[in-house]
Structures are given as structure tokens and as C-alpha cells.
Design an enzyme around this catalytic site. Structure first.
Site, PDB file in Angstrom:
ATOM      1  N   THR A  42       0.856  -1.190   0.000  1.00 34.42           N
ATOM      2  CA  THR A  42       0.000   0.000   0.000  1.00 34.42           C
ATOM      3  C   THR A  42       0.887   1.234   0.000  1.00 34.42           C
ATOM      4  O   THR A  42       1.890   1.288   0.712  1.00 34.42           O
ATOM      5  CB  THR A  42      -0.948   0.007   1.214  1.00 34.42           C
ATOM      6  OG1 THR A  42      -1.754   1.190   1.178  1.00 34.42           O
ATOM      7  CG2 THR A  42      -0.190  -0.029   2.530  1.00 34.42           C
ATOM      8  N   HIS A  97       2.423 -11.559  14.158  1.00 32.91           N
ATOM      9  CA  HIS A  97       3.486 -12.099  15.011  1.00 32.91           C
ATOM     10  C   HIS A  97       3.239 -13.565  15.371  1.00 32.91           C
ATOM     11  O   HIS A  97       4.140 -14.231  15.907  1.00 32.91           O
ATOM     12  CB  HIS A  97       3.598 -11.260  16.287  1.00 32.91           C
ATOM     13  CG  HIS A  97       5.001 -11.148  16.806  1.00 32.91           C
ATOM     14  ND1 HIS A  97       5.999 -12.045  16.487  1.00 32.91           N
ATOM     15  CD2 HIS A  97       5.589 -10.240  17.624  1.00 32.91           C
ATOM     16  CE1 HIS A  97       7.114 -11.701  17.091  1.00 32.91           C
ATOM     17  NE2 HIS A  97       6.894 -10.598  17.795  1.00 32.91           N
TER      18      HIS A  97
END
Length: 510
Positions: A429, A481
Site C-alpha cells: 500500500t 506475530h
């Protein structure tokens, strides 16, 4: 006992300073009567009494800094609102001498207000008042749009729009000039002079318009509208003479009454009643696309253990390469050479070395993708869409640029197909096209990584033993994560940085 606490003060505002207490300990207060004024770096706001009773304790004094939710004081409830004191109406002040009724020739500038953190410019979406039209204080002049909000810009004073410095569609920066307002000449014209004493009040009535005082606080304006009072009848005690709600209540207690019916039309032309906030709201159903975007982004936040790591990259080499070959590239391939192809290729290169960033969680399994479908976020009028460049590792620079350009055009025209927005394994993006310096992009679930590009700006950096200006860009990698460890995330960003700063590595697959 009823607690008085610091109210919510707006997005990202966590504390305020107590500007002034209107009441002292032991004073009787009515429900919703303003007790004190708070100041933030954005607004001044009055805190009303949550209940009627007696102000038994003040725990935070004038000048103190308080956080949202902090205790300001306590009210011991008496069950009865404060009653107006039976005071005689004060004698009328003598009218100023001289002929002060003529409107001021001075003009007031209306400028683009602060639009929020990191927002530096906006687009003029709508002109509400045109040059030559009369306008009341706090009446909207134009509507501005940013990538985050739409906001109306009100007139700081009443008068006539002397000039407009913008037109619909213009891009304006914070602090830029929007319009100028001249003296309206509409200060209350004296009635048909039934008595000299009344006629002598005309200079006093015109004084606020010429002095440039702050407009009344919204709560004060509403109270004046409900009681029929004009701003000329109330003495303001706020900053720069601003009229507060407590000033209106004090004026009513002292016996000030609404002006006669003959003066009412002039009063209404100066300060029109705004009505309840609900009457000025427009409720529009969310589009299906906007609902889908909202749901997907919130699901990603709720599901993934999302974390963002940053790095910066020197764009000198890519910019020089692009400058050298952009003309011949466009002539041969019929498409411009942009930065997205470089970053797409650099991400593929990094994903091959760090496959966890190209994986997703499926139940209790990790699914590693041995293909590279690159999602490219595209902003449209209806919201953000992410078409996917399939098999990006097998495409050349020209094919990537052509595909992205085609996606961008069809996205804005609403012609993308559903299958063109599915199957991505990683997303890029570019907030830099809107001026973003740094951001933390949200994952495009179920992907485990998204790269945020930002604007390029000249910054001093150490090159060898010298300090030089370089075109630098911040990169942000948001990752899940649960799949990607910190070491892998940093390694990924370093590989992207190396490829952009030395594009030959992409050619040699290094």
C-alpha cells in the site's frame, strides 16, 4: 454526591487545562449549568453540572492540567435547581457618545482550520456561501474533505462575503485563505425611535461586530436562542470577551429580558438559531463495499497479533535509473515506469528468502505459499480495494506496470471483477501518494504481511564521512506475530531496502 469529571475531548486528545471555574465551593448550581471551562490544543469546552445541588468540593484548580476522566469536583445533590436571585435589574449603562452606528470597513479573513493530526491539505467539496451573500457568525461557508473527514468551515463573525479565494475542487493547505468577510451593515438598525434613550443604544449594538470579539460558545448561543436574548444584552466573560452559557444565565437572573418584537427580525438576521445537533446531521447508509472493508479490517485487528516494524530507504538509485530509462521504457512498452514495479519485485525477492511473510494460518496449520500474488491497494471514491497481480515473480517490469495501471483505472470506474481481488499472498500500500510520512498499515487478512510505502522527502543522511541530502522514504512492515518473528520481519525489510538502494541485485537475484 455526584462526581464532576473531565469529559471525552475528541479523538487523540487525552488532557486539558482548566481555564476558569465559573462557580465556587458552596455555590448552588442547576443541572446542565456550566461549571468550568477546559482548554485543549484544539478547542475550549464548558463542563456542565451533571446534577442540581451544591458545589461541595473543587478538586482541580484553575491552571491545572487534567486527564480525560479525572475528578474535577463533587456536587451534593439537593434535588432542587438553583433559583434565580431576586435582584433588581441594573440601571442601563449610558450610551457611548458620537455616531458609532456605522459598520466597520475592516474585513475578517477565513482560513483553513487544523484538520487533524498529519493532515496538511484538503479539497473544497462544496461552496455553501458565495461572494456578496450575507452570513451570520458560525454559519458555514464551505465544506472541506480530507482522506479522513469532511468538515464545514464556519464564519468567525457575521457580515457579508467580500470575496472567495477558492472554488469547488481546489486543494487547499491548512492555514490557506478561504474567504474574507466585510462589515455587514446589518447591525441592528434602531427602531422607529420611540424615545431618545432607545435610539442612543444603536452605537452600543454595533460594537461587537466592529470589535472582532469571539462568537458566543455553542451552548451560550443555544441558551440565548431559547430565551430570546441577543449577544448585545449579555456581557461575555470568556477569553477575548466570548459569551459563555453562564453569562446568559447570569443575565437572565439579573432581569434582562428579550427585545421587543420589532427588534426580533434584526436579531435573528445576526445570530440565527442553529437548533439541535440532530437536526443538522445527515444519516447515510454505508455502502456494501464500505461495510465489507470495515468488517475485514476489524476482523484482522481482532484476530492477528499485529506488529509493525520500520526502516528507511534511499531512493537515489531507483530515481536515477527511472530518470535515465523512463522515456525509452514508455516508448517501447506504452506504459510509464513507476516505483511500484521496483517494490513489487523487491518484495518477491524478500519473500523468497523469508517465506513466513508469504504464509497464512489455517486452523492449527501454517500454509506457506510457493507463489507470489501481489495485492496492490488502490483508493477509490467508494473505499479502498486491493486488486491482485498474479504470479508477480514471473512478470517483467512492463507487465507489472501495465497491470497496476489497468487495475487503478478500472478500480476508479468500478469495473474490477471479484476474482481480481482474491487470492493475494502479500500486499503493498502506498500512502505516499496522499502525502503520508509514516503509518502502520492493517493486514489484509488472512495474509501475514503488508508493506507500507510513504512519501519521498529530502533528508540529511551520512554517506561515508559526509552528510548529504538524499531522497528518503520510510517503509513500514505490518506482520502477524503468530507466524512471523521479529528477526524475520526485520530481515524482510532489510532485503527490500537493499534491492531498492541497489536495483542491480534484482537483475542478478542477489
Amino acid at each position: 454526591m455526584t462526581d464532576i469529571r473531565v469529559p471525552t475531548l475528541g479523538e487523540s486528545v487525552t488532557e486539558a487545562t482548566i481555564a476558569k471555574w465559573f462557580k465556587a465551593e458552596g455555590d448552588t448550581v442547576a443541572a446542565d449549568e456550566p461549571l468550568l471551562e477546559l482548554e485543549t490544543d484544539k478547542v475550549s469546552v464548558e463542563v456542565p453540572a451533571p446534577a442540581a445541588g451544591t458545589l461541595s468540593e473543587i478538586t482541580a484548580k484553575d491552571g491545572e492540567t487534567v486527564e480525560v476522566g479525572a475528578l474535577l469536583g463533587q456536587i451534593s445533590e439537593s434535588g432542587a435547581a438553583a433559583k434565580p436571585k431576586a435582584e433588581a435589574a441594573p440601571a442601563e449603562k449610558p450610551a457611548p457618545s458620537g455616531n458609532g452606528a456605522a459598520p466597520s470597513a475592516a474585513t475578517t479573513e477565513v482560513r483553513v482550520p487544523t484538520l487533524g493530526e498529519s493532515v496538511t491539505e484538503a479539497t473544497v467539496a462544496r461552496i455553501i456561501k458565495n461572494a456578496g451573500e450575507s452570513i451570520g457568525a458560525d454559519e458555514p461557508i464551505v465544506e472541506l474533505e480530507t482522506d479522513k473527514v469532511s468538515v464545514e468551515v464556519p464564519a468567525p463573525v457575521g457580515g457579508t462575503i467580500a470575496s472567495l479565494a477558492v472554488k469547488e475542487g481546489d486543494t487547499v493547505e491548512v492555514g490557506g485563505l478561504i474567504a474574507t468577510i466585510g462589515g455587514s451593515g446589518a447591525a441592528a438598525a434602531p427602531a422607529a425611535a420611540p424615545a431618545p434613550a432607545k435610539a442612543a443604544e444603536a452605537p452600543k449594538a454595533s460594537a461587537p461586530a466592529a470589535s472582532g470579539d469571539m462568537p458566543p460558545a455553542p451552548s451560550a448561543k443555544k441558551a440565548m436562542a431559547e430565551s430570546g436574548l441577543s449577544a448585545d444584552q449579555v456581557e461575555g466573560t470568556g477569553k477575548r470577551g466570548q459569551i459563555l452559557k453562564g453569562d446568559v444565565l447570569k443575565a437572565l437572573e439579573s432581569g434582562v429580558t428579550a427585545p421587543s418584537a420589532s427588534a426580533a427580525p434584526a436579531q435573528q438576521s445576526r445570530a440565527p438559531s442553529t437548533g439541535d445537533d440532530a437536526e443538522r446531521e445527515e444519516r447515510v447508509p454505508m455502502t456494501r463495499l464500505r461495510r465489507t472493508i470495515a468488517k475485514r479490517l476489524k476482523d484482522a485487528q481482532n484476530t492477528a497479533a499485529m506488529l509493525t516494524t520500520f526502516n528507511d530507504v534511499d531512493m537515489s538509485a531507483v530515481m536515477e535509473l527511472r530518470k535515465q530509462y523512463k522515456d525509452v521504457f514508455e516508448k517501447k512498452h506504452k506504459v510509464k515506469l513507476g516505483f511500484m514495479a521496483f517494490f513489487a519485485k523487491a518484495c518477491v525477492h524478500a519473500l523468497k528468502e523469508v517465506p513466513a511473510v508469504n504464509a497464512e494460518i489455517d486452523g492449527n496449520d501454517l500454509v506457506y505459499k510457493n507463489y507470489y500474488h501481489m495485492g496492490v491497494a488502490v483508493g477509490t471514491d467508494k473505499g479502498l480495494v486491493v486488486p491482485v497481480v498474479k504470479n508477480c515473480d514471473q512478470l517483467g517490469f512492463a507487465d507489472i506496470e501495465k497491470t497496476i495501471a489497468d487495475f487503478g483505472k478500472r478500480a476508479r470506474d468500478g469495473q474490477l471483477k471479484l476474482d481480481e481481488m482474491q487470492g493475494g499472498t502479500f500486499t503493498i500500500t502506498n500512502g505516499g501518494i496522499y502525502g503520508s510520512l509514516m503509518s502502520t498499515p492493517i493486514l489484509n487478512a488472512p495474509q501475514s504481511g503488508i508493506l507500507g510505502m510513504h512519501r519521498i522527502e529530502q533528508r540529511p543522511v551520512a554517506v561515508g564521512n559526509e552528510i548529504k541530502l538524499r531522497p528518503m522514504m520510510y517503509l513500514a512492515l505490518s506482520y502477524d506475530h503468530r507466524i512471523v518473528d521479529g528477526k524475520e520481519a526485520v530481515t524482510f525489510l532489510v532485503r527490500v531496502k537493499e534491492a531498492i538502494e541497489d536495483p542491480q541485485r534484482l537483475l542478478l537475484d542477489l
